[in-house]
Design an enzyme around this catalytic site. Structure first.
Site, short mmCIF file in Angstrom:
data_model
loop_
_atom_site.label_atom_id
_atom_site.label_comp_id
_atom_site.label_asym_id
_atom_site.label_seq_id
_atom_site.Cartn_x
_atom_site.Cartn_y
_atom_site.Cartn_z
CB THR B 160 -0.97 0.02 1.20
OG1 THR B 160 -0.24 -0.19 2.40
CG2 THR B 160 -2.05 -1.03 1.04
CE LYS B 186 0.36 -3.42 2.92
NZ LYS B 186 -0.06 -2.77 4.18
CB THR B 197 3.50 -7.41 10.39
OG1 THR B 197 3.62 -6.08 9.88
CG2 THR B 197 3.29 -8.35 9.22
CD GLU B 287 2.36 5.36 6.61
OE1 GLU B 287 1.57 4.91 5.78
OE2 GLU B 287 2.01 5.98 7.62
CG ASN B 411 0.23 8.80 8.04
OD1 ASN B 411 -0.50 7.95 7.54
ND2 ASN B 411 1.47 8.55 8.43
CB SER B 416 -9.36 12.01 -2.54
OG SER B 416 -8.87 13.28 -2.16
#
Lengths: 416, 416
Positions: B160, B186, B197, B287, B411, B416
């Site tokens: 993702t 992932k 995870t 991230e 984040n 969108s």
């Protein structure tokens, strides 16, 4: 800490005035502990007979000043408060202890009372030795100059990364005699107080015994200072003290000897309101804040469970960044509820942003439109309401700041 | 989620090759669930007799796919795995359940086996209904095309916000017969796995009973997937599954029927090593990561206490931002230890950055120089070691990413 260039969007236009409290004298000074060209020491002097109550951090690595206050609170009797900013005197071992004792001795000498009557708080960098000799000449000078009308200066002298001073005042009637409660507080990082905020001090002329003061604080911090969070971190130095001079007794105010006495009710309500005001001010000046979240949780098994769910939402970096980005990302709220460990029924969970229901019975509300959420998220103050679906009577409210670039900027810069 | 422009500094130069595992066929496709121009569905087909074990999120708001896997794990028998990215099918109520059942039915039909033999995982946005009809034609086409050599594509299809695919492989000898373990995983937000995870899948040709597979995962996740944290959040969808085809039995490998059987030892060690490899890859792609922290805690009352202290350090926004800012701010580590709630002795606490001791017996080490810390913090991988001073035998290691502007950027952007 980094230099602060941006003031919180929630900073008040002007500070509310705080009335003098008879016999309470205040002085501030520049001792040059860390900051240049700003006041960094606060001295408050209290009349004889002043009672004190307090709640202190539950951190296992509490500062030397916190240890000292914990000891002196047993006597419940106070004549002075000394606060310095710039150095937390935490994790400084025996030298830290000696610095506290020296500071108390200097203040006692300056004011003419026992060192044990001096309460001390320090805030700032952890792990740097605090040179208490800097206070020796400053404190005696301050004691000579102190006067009753320096409340705003007091709030300013205890600031670290705060972008505005935090002050509040309340009036209550104890046996028909008006009493005053003045309070000051500081944040603004390392804030998920556990027992108390970083630093807050309340002074009243009401006549209240020390153990009653402590008990009232204990009851009220649950829904005030312990219900706000900036970054989920808890300081080594969290200190909330309340000093009651008892001067109102001379005007006929009855002495409050028990937390549930009828005389205590109005005082207790005013104290709760004052603590709530200060706690919200602290979170509204949370490091890097752009939006304030008010998080209501209901339907939990107990108030404690509701509080933990609300705190999990308020501390979630994913929820906080979504709010900062004005993203009505309620999926992250679902995640946080699930993660809290408290009982919740996924298929009965409901979520509202303000009055807009976004999730209902475990599903996106069929009437919800993304545009509604998007429009709502543009506000400065965001209300999130969650029924966690466990069908219990537990409810709680928590206030939290969002997580922004500015939080990173403030905290990722070098200490120097 | 936001578009990702910046690849993790820890991304590998090239992916390690994964050998085929006899009888395991893989296909990927673009079902157009959310992303355009990228694969978002993975199908793996397993030979008859394949055993399966797994650990799943403990979130109270687990996804429909997690609920399904929990049910099917009771049979421990698998013929297929279907994973989609782009939609988590979480908080989607009865429709979500129906989507899972339809997907399993489509896959079962395509492969010619019962729907209950199909394991399913979904990752992506929470709260959006997943349209399973999109899979109906795709899955039958995929079943026809599947082949043994698509491991890298498999890892890519489940991404993702990951900036690189995560793959690892190990070889072990079971009764002198070589067996292979291939794994994919992932991340990369909502990562403090609780049991597992977000998504990781292991396949082996060893012959291992399902309950043994689950038990070995349970033991090994403690020091691998459950010891990494990006943002302290736990997903609704955390899923770790291991499939054992048993094909190695034909070459004479003994069947592993108990987690402590002598035959299990080498397999178990290889599995631990594989899980560790994948878990570190997940946190290294956390991230916005700029630095990897390895946090060792010792001297705690128990391993569990040490783990909680290490996690408190690894999740502290103040520690994470200090590391991001290359600030050797060990005072914030003291704060986190104190906040963890675990037994610690402030006056015996010691802290090291790598081999540099910064704090000793509750004080800044007198030999420590700020320049040493500053130089050390410039590294990409930061080692923090804490003796919490409680004098106990407990120790633990946790891996964490730092907290950067990029985390906020990723984040705080609109979905969108």
């Amino acid at each position: 800490m980094a230099s602060i260039t941006k003031v919180s969007p929630f900073a008040p236009g002007e500070l509310v005035p705080l009335p003098p409290i008879a016999g309470v004298k205040i002085a501030v000074a520049e001792a040059g502990i860390k900051y240049a060209n700003r006041t960094d020491v606060l001295l408050m002097l209290f009349p004889e007979g002043t009672q004190v109550g307090g709640v202190l951090t539950r951190s296992k690595t509490s500062s030397a000043a916190v240890d000292w206050c914990r000891e002196q609170l047993q006597h419940a009797s106070a004549r002075a408060l000394v606060v310095n900013s710039g150095n937390a005197n935490a994790f400084t071992g025996q030298r830290g202890r000696e610095a506290v004792e020296a500071t108390a001795a200097f203040a006692g000498e300056a004011g003419g009372f026992e060192a044990e009557r001096v309460f001390i708080a320090s805030t700032g960098v952890i792990g740097e030795p605090l040179d208490a000799t800097k206070f020796s000449h400053v404190l005696s000078k301050m004691a000579g100059e102190a006067n009753e009308d320096l409340w705003h200066d007091a709030a300013r002298a205890i600031m670290t990364t705060d972008t505005y001073p935090k002050v509040a005042t309340r009036r209550a009637f104890v046996g028909n005699v008006p009493v005053t409660l003045n309070g000051i507080a500081k944040g603004s990082g390392m804030i998920q107080p556990d027992m108390a905020t970083m630093l807050s001090f309340i002074v009243t002329d009401a006549a209240v015994e020390g153990h009653v003061l402590t008990e009232l604080l204990r009851r009220h911090v649950k829904t005030t200072f312990n219900a706000v969070t900036v970054d989920g971190d808890t300081s080594t130095s969290d200190t909330l003290l309340i000093f009651a001079t008892g001067e109102a007794a001379a005007k006929g105010a009855p002495k409050i000897a028990g937390p549930d006495d009828p005389e205590a009710a109005a005082f207790s309500a005013a104290l709760l309101s004052l603590l709530h005001d200060l706690a919200i001010q602290v979170v509204k000046d949370g490091e890097g804040i752009s939006k304030l979240m008010t998080i209501h949780v209901e339907g939990a098994e107990s108030d404690e469970a509701a509080h933990r769910i609300a705190m999990t939402i308020g501390n979630s970096p994913l929820v906080k960044t979504a709010v900062a980005g004005e993203d009505a990302n309620w999926g992250r709220i679902v995640m946080a509820v699930g993660r809290s460990g408290e009982a919740a029924d996924r298929d009965r969970l409901s979520i509202w942003f303000g009055d807009i229901q976004v999730a209902k019975d475990g599903l996106r509300d069929p009437d919800y439109k993304e545009e509604q959420g998007a429009a709502y998220m543009k506000r400065g103050e965001i209300e999130i309401r969650v029924d966690c679906g466990a069908g219990g009577p537990g409810r709680a409210t928590v206030w939290a700041s969002d997580l922004t670039y500015d939080y990173i900027r403030i905290n990722a810069d070098y200490r120097s």
